[in-house]
Design a protein around this motif. Structure first.
Motif, short mmCIF file in Angstrom:
data_model
loop_
_atom_site.label_atom_id
_atom_site.label_comp_id
_atom_site.label_asym_id
_atom_site.label_seq_id
_atom_site.Cartn_x
_atom_site.Cartn_y
_atom_site.Cartn_z
N ASP A 183 13.69 -65.28 -23.27
CA ASP A 183 13.38 -64.81 -21.92
C ASP A 183 14.66 -64.25 -21.30
N PRO A 184 14.58 -63.12 -20.58
CA PRO A 184 15.80 -62.57 -19.96
C PRO A 184 16.47 -63.53 -18.98
N ASP A 185 15.71 -64.47 -18.44
CA ASP A 185 16.24 -65.43 -17.47
C ASP A 185 16.49 -66.80 -18.11
N TYR A 186 16.92 -66.79 -19.38
CA TYR A 186 17.06 -68.03 -20.14
C TYR A 186 17.99 -69.04 -19.50
N LEU A 187 19.03 -68.58 -18.80
CA LEU A 187 19.95 -69.54 -18.17
C LEU A 187 19.28 -70.32 -17.05
N VAL A 188 18.33 -69.73 -16.41
CA VAL A 188 17.64 -70.42 -15.32
C VAL A 188 16.54 -71.33 -15.85
N ILE A 189 15.75 -70.85 -16.81
CA ILE A 189 14.58 -71.64 -17.23
C ILE A 189 14.86 -72.69 -18.30
N ALA A 190 15.94 -72.55 -19.03
CA ALA A 190 16.21 -73.53 -20.11
C ALA A 190 16.42 -74.93 -19.55
N SER A 191 17.14 -75.04 -18.45
CA SER A 191 17.44 -76.38 -17.91
C SER A 191 16.20 -77.08 -17.38
N THR A 192 15.16 -76.34 -17.04
CA THR A 192 13.93 -76.97 -16.56
C THR A 192 12.97 -77.31 -17.70
N ASN A 193 13.35 -76.94 -18.92
CA ASN A 193 12.52 -77.20 -20.10
C ASN A 193 13.28 -77.97 -21.18
N THR A 194 14.07 -78.94 -20.75
CA THR A 194 14.92 -79.70 -21.67
C THR A 194 14.12 -80.39 -22.77
N GLU A 195 13.03 -81.06 -22.38
CA GLU A 195 12.23 -81.79 -23.36
C GLU A 195 11.61 -80.83 -24.38
#
Length: 144
Positions: free
Chosen positions: A33-45
């Protein structure tokens, strides 16, 4: 021989399902995703489960090659070793790929902290680890 062939066939199908699960539902939608830095931390599990499944899939690849080795050896000693070697290299690439994913996750968590001061450095690091993830993913597909 038939039992081994059945087990290996089932494992190939499981690996196929794992690949679809990983790249379409768990890791792929986040890391590409182009916004990987924002969404990765909310999808840790989700990423953690994906990394575990990815490593398991790589281990299955090596296991399959080791079980097929004695069956391939009579038909071509060199070919049997090449197949086993490619499986081991593929597993190593999977491990590097997963290091990139976990690193992206760590950078994302740091980037999304409210008191972050060096967001440009984290964006640059994110870009570097994104590139590592992208290239190892495609290299992994070549070896598969």
């Amino acid at each position: 021989m038939r039992k081994t062939a059945t087990i290996i066939g089932v494992l190939f199908l499981i690996q196929l399902a794992m690949g679809v699960l990983l790249n379409q539902f768990l890791i792929g939608p986040i890391t590409f995703d182009p916004d990987y830095l924002v969404i990765a931390s909310t999808n840790t599990e989700q990423l953690t489960i994906g990394v575990f499944i990815s490593i398991l899939s790589g281990a299955i690849t090596v296991w399959i090659a080791s079980k097929l080795f004695p069956h391939f050896k009579p038909y071509g000693h060199t070919l049997a070793f090449v197949y086993l070697g490619f499986s081991i290299v593929s597993f190593a690439i999977i491990l590097i790929d997963n290091v990139g994913i976990v690193s992206l996750l760590s950078i994302s968590q740091e980037y999304n902290k409210p008191e972050v001061r060096n967001s440009e450095i984290l964006k640059t690091l994110g870009t570097v680890f994104y590139a590592i993830r992208e290239w190892t993913h495609y290299l992994e597909l070549l070896f598969a």
